[in-house]
Motif scaffolding. Structure first.
Motif, PDB file in Angstrom:
ATOM      1  N   TYR A  72      -1.387   5.473   6.467  1.00 25.38           N
ATOM      2  CA  TYR A  72      -0.037   5.735   5.960  1.00 25.38           C
ATOM      3  C   TYR A  72      -0.139   6.819   4.897  1.00 25.38           C
ATOM      4  CZ  TYR A  72       1.615   1.218   7.902  1.00 25.38           C
ATOM      5  OH  TYR A  72       1.945   0.169   8.723  1.00 25.38           O
ATOM      6  N   GLN A  73       1.009   7.293   4.475  1.00 20.93           N
ATOM      7  CA  GLN A  73       1.084   8.186   3.329  1.00 20.93           C
ATOM      8  C   GLN A  73       2.058   7.621   2.308  1.00 20.93           C
ATOM      9  OE1 GLN A  73       1.840  11.805   5.878  1.00 20.93           O
ATOM     10  NE2 GLN A  73       0.506  12.770   4.374  1.00 20.93           N
ATOM     11  N   ASN A 104      -2.998  14.703  -0.433  1.00 21.78           N
ATOM     12  CA  ASN A 104      -2.475  14.377   0.905  1.00 21.78           C
ATOM     13  C   ASN A 104      -1.738  13.041   0.963  1.00 21.78           C
ATOM     14  OD1 ASN A 104      -4.437  12.326   1.151  1.00 21.78           O
ATOM     15  ND2 ASN A 104      -5.853  13.620   2.305  1.00 21.78           N
ATOM     16  N   ARG A 105      -1.811  12.245  -0.122  1.00 20.82           N
ATOM     17  CA  ARG A 105      -1.099  10.961  -0.253  1.00 20.82           C
ATOM     18  C   ARG A 105      -1.502   9.953   0.823  1.00 20.82           C
ATOM     19  NH1 ARG A 105       2.875  14.376   0.587  1.00 20.82           N
ATOM     20  NH2 ARG A 105       3.964  12.977   2.041  1.00 20.82           N
ATOM     21  N   ARG A 106      -2.641  10.144   1.475  1.00 21.10           N
ATOM     22  CA  ARG A 106      -3.028   9.297   2.614  1.00 21.10           C
ATOM     23  C   ARG A 106      -3.871   8.099   2.169  1.00 21.10           C
ATOM     24  NH1 ARG A 106      -2.389  10.010   7.688  1.00 21.10           N
ATOM     25  NH2 ARG A 106      -1.797  12.209   7.399  1.00 21.10           N
ATOM     26  N   PHE A 107      -3.588   6.939   2.765  1.00 23.63           N
ATOM     27  CA  PHE A 107      -4.404   5.745   2.544  1.00 23.63           C
ATOM     28  C   PHE A 107      -4.527   4.987   3.860  1.00 23.63           C
ATOM     29  CE2 PHE A 107      -0.055   4.388   1.873  1.00 23.63           C
ATOM     30  CZ  PHE A 107       0.009   3.111   2.405  1.00 23.63           C
ATOM     31  N   TYR A 108      -5.389   3.960   3.865  1.00 24.56           N
ATOM     32  CA  TYR A 108      -5.726   3.245   5.100  1.00 24.56           C
ATOM     33  C   TYR A 108      -5.693   1.742   4.843  1.00 24.56           C
ATOM     34  CZ  TYR A 108      -7.524   7.920   6.023  1.00 24.56           C
ATOM     35  OH  TYR A 108      -7.636   9.279   6.157  1.00 24.56           O
ATOM     36  N   PRO A 140      -4.163 -13.213  -3.265  1.00 17.11           N
ATOM     37  CA  PRO A 140      -4.700 -11.849  -3.362  1.00 17.11           C
ATOM     38  C   PRO A 140      -6.111 -11.774  -2.788  1.00 17.11           C
ATOM     39  CG  PRO A 140      -4.843 -12.937  -5.487  1.00 17.11           C
ATOM     40  CD  PRO A 140      -4.074 -13.872  -4.592  1.00 17.11           C
ATOM     41  N   LEU A 141      -6.383 -10.713  -2.048  1.00 10.14           N
ATOM     42  CA  LEU A 141      -7.680 -10.547  -1.387  1.00 10.14           C
ATOM     43  C   LEU A 141      -8.447  -9.315  -1.844  1.00 10.14           C
ATOM     44  CD1 LEU A 141      -7.030 -11.443   2.376  1.00 10.14           C
ATOM     45  CD2 LEU A 141      -8.297 -12.771   0.680  1.00 10.14           C
ATOM     46  N   PHE A 142      -7.827  -8.432  -2.593  1.00  6.45           N
ATOM     47  CA  PHE A 142      -8.513  -7.192  -2.917  1.00  6.45           C
ATOM     48  C   PHE A 142      -7.737  -6.454  -4.002  1.00  6.45           C
ATOM     49  CE2 PHE A 142     -10.156  -2.839  -1.444  1.00  6.45           C
ATOM     50  CZ  PHE A 142     -11.437  -3.066  -1.941  1.00  6.45           C
ATOM     51  N   ALA A 143      -8.446  -5.588  -4.736  1.00  6.19           N
ATOM     52  CA  ALA A 143      -7.812  -4.703  -5.714  1.00  6.19           C
ATOM     53  C   ALA A 143      -8.544  -3.371  -5.679  1.00  6.19           C
ATOM     54  CB  ALA A 143      -7.871  -5.308  -7.113  1.00  6.19           C
ATOM     55  N   THR A 144      -7.798  -2.294  -5.684  1.00  5.33           N
ATOM     56  CA  THR A 144      -8.417  -0.978  -5.551  1.00  5.33           C
ATOM     57  C   THR A 144      -7.500   0.076  -6.142  1.00  5.33           C
ATOM     58  OG1 THR A 144      -9.477   0.542  -3.970  1.00  5.33           O
ATOM     59  CG2 THR A 144      -7.448  -0.540  -3.249  1.00  5.33           C
ATOM     60  N   ALA A 145      -7.992   1.317  -6.195  1.00  2.00           N
ATOM     61  CA  ALA A 145      -7.199   2.418  -6.738  1.00  2.00           C
ATOM     62  C   ALA A 145      -7.795   3.740  -6.291  1.00  2.00           C
ATOM     63  CB  ALA A 145      -7.173   2.360  -8.265  1.00  2.00           C
ATOM     64  N   PRO A 146      -6.982   4.779  -6.222  1.00  2.00           N
ATOM     65  CA  PRO A 146      -7.535   6.112  -5.982  1.00  2.00           C
ATOM     66  C   PRO A 146      -8.382   6.546  -7.175  1.00  2.00           C
ATOM     67  CG  PRO A 146      -5.142   6.059  -5.662  1.00  2.00           C
ATOM     68  CD  PRO A 146      -5.525   4.793  -6.349  1.00  2.00           C
ATOM     69  N   ASN A 147      -9.353   7.386  -6.924  1.00  2.00           N
ATOM     70  CA  ASN A 147     -10.219   7.861  -7.989  1.00  2.00           C
ATOM     71  C   ASN A 147      -9.404   8.601  -9.055  1.00  2.00           C
ATOM     72  OD1 ASN A 147     -12.700   8.323  -9.270  1.00  2.00           O
ATOM     73  ND2 ASN A 147     -12.888  10.341  -8.348  1.00  2.00           N
ATOM     74  N   PHE A 157      -6.452  11.768  -1.697  1.00  2.00           N
ATOM     75  CA  PHE A 157      -5.151  11.116  -1.850  1.00  2.00           C
ATOM     76  C   PHE A 157      -4.234  11.863  -2.814  1.00  2.00           C
ATOM     77  CE2 PHE A 157      -2.433   8.124  -4.219  1.00  2.00           C
ATOM     78  CZ  PHE A 157      -1.684   7.600  -3.173  1.00  2.00           C
ATOM     79  N   GLU A 158      -4.788  12.436  -3.863  1.00  2.00           N
ATOM     80  CA  GLU A 158      -3.951  13.095  -4.865  1.00  2.00           C
ATOM     81  C   GLU A 158      -3.104  14.194  -4.249  1.00  2.00           C
ATOM     82  OE1 GLU A 158      -4.389  15.186  -9.294  1.00  2.00           O
ATOM     83  OE2 GLU A 158      -6.170  14.617  -8.136  1.00  2.00           O
TER      84      GLU A 158
END
Length: 418
Positions: free
Chosen positions: A117-118, A97-101, A36-43, A94-95
């Protein structure tokens, strides 16, 4: 002697009650991930997304890892050396447009690809791979190191995506790419992703150039002179930009991001002159913090804590070192510099929890912080030791003191009154 015991007890009580920051610990929330290299989440999202070097993004939800990956890029990603799926961030919208990078090293070209992507409209825990579009690519030399990969949005800049690139590898940046404003290596890039610039091409998304980037050289460049800014972050409350740049043989450094700044590599490593015969560095910006790496270290940048569960910790920045397994924190203020520099290793690293091999920090949707480790593929949440547990630790200590006093009384009764 009784007075001594009371004094020790009172001191312990005072420290427990009045301490600004309680003792911390790392609580493992999941394990078994593959590099694992990273962990994240939408606000504001209760899920945690874990990025694996091999190309998978997995979802931790309600304490369990979902069986189906959120995203599988394993067929696209090269994992030699420091290559792989190395970065991910969510669009501030994101909530809706569902978009992430994502940021990865392409298996065919070995170049950096930043793509969007979405998430699926009907299956929110799975990405819709048909929505893949390339934002930009960065040509990479043949070396397998210094690929950086962090990407993120600054609070208040909802459409500007920041992208960290390393100098492309080998040692001592042989082509001095970090100082070349006509190359996007060794830089912080900033691009406007507010709209699809190629609506007729389903594979390309493109980008605009926000105001405030450099005015000479490649217009995507926001800042330059970096070796391998592997993990960076924004303070979600103030927007302060922390850039942790991995050093070579002398210094590990932490910088504050600013438009047009030049952090000095390769002429400088931290504040030390590395190549004295190189030309002067324009707009040279020294680090706010550096330490001697003694030839074997690797700074892992973290985050400023903005969670709501640990009293007194808000505004504290955490970082680690991959080689030494040391975790440190400090507070930084513009004009005031570094204060409260604290070694957190004894609190946060343990044989039964996160034991080392820290590859990243993570931040969830509510500002809580995590350690990401190759050792056992673990994700550990930084939390406070509960008050009851703190009391138990203190009382256990007092019991030891009391036993020691009774033993002293039996060995040699004091001549003075108790």
């Amino acid at each position: 002697m009784k007075k001594i015991i009371f004094t020790l007890f009172a001191a312990g009580f005072t420290n427990l009650v009045s301490a600004a920051i309680p003792p911390l610990k790392t609580e493992v929330v999941a394990s078994g991930f593959n590099r694992p290299l990273f962990a994240t989440a939408p606000n504001g999202d209760s899920r945690l997304f874990i990025v694996e070097q091999g190309g998978l993004v997995k979802v931790l939800q309600n304490g369990a890892v979902l069986p189906t990956p959120f995203l599988d890029l394993s067929a696209k990603v090269d994992t030699t050396g420091e290559r792989g799926l190395v970065g991910m961030t969510f669009d501030p919208g994101f909530e809706t447009n569902r978009r992430f990078y994502v940021d990865y090293i392409d298996k065919t070209t070995l170049d950096t690809v930043v793509a969007t992507y979405q998430a699926s409209a009907s299956l929110p825990n799975v990405a819709d791979t048909a929505t893949a579009q390339t934002i930009l690519t960065v040509a990479q030399p043949e070396f397998a190191n210094h690929k950086a990969g962090w990407i993120g949005f600054r609070p208040g800049e909802a459409t500007n995506l920041y992208i960290a690139t390393g100098d492309g590898g080998s040692a001592n940046d042989p082509q001095n790419r970090a100082q070349n404003l006509n190359e996007n290596l060794g830089k912080i890039l900033r691009v406007d992703v507010s709209a699809d610039r190629f609506p007729a091409d389903p594979t390309q998304y493109g980008y605009g150039i926000p105001s405030g980037n450099i005015t000479t050289g490649n217009p995507e460049i926001y800042a330059s002179g970096l070796r391998n800014p592997f993990r960076d972050s924004f303070d979600r409350e103030t927007g302060t930009f922390y850039i942790a740049d991995v050093g070579q043989n002398q210094r590990e450094e932490i910088n504050i991001g600013a438009a047009g700044a030049n952090y000095g590599w390769r002429k400088f490593e931290g504040t030390l002159v590395n190549f004295p015969d190189d030309p002067p560095v324009p707009n040279h910006t020294p680090p706010i913090f550096e330490y001697n790496n003694e030839g074997s270290a690797g700074v892992i940048g973290g985050y400023v804590y903005r969670g709501e569960t640990i009293d007194g910790l808000a505004g504290t920045y955490f970082f680690a070192d991959l080689a030494t397994d040391k975790v440190t924190s400090f507070r930084f203020t513009e004009g005031g510099g570094i204060t409260e520099l604290t070694d957190r290793t004894a609190e946060l690293i343990s044989p039964t929890g996160i034991s080392g091999s820290i590859t990243s920090f993570g931040e969830d949707g509510f500002g809580n912080l995590y350690l990401v480790s190759f050792d056992g593929g673990k994700i550990g949440m930084i939390s406070a030791i509960p008050e009851a547990e703190g009391w138990a630790m203190m009382l256990a200590g007092m019991a030891l003191v009391s036993a020691w006093v009774r033993r002293r009384q039996k060995i040699a009764a004091p001549a003075m009154p108790l």
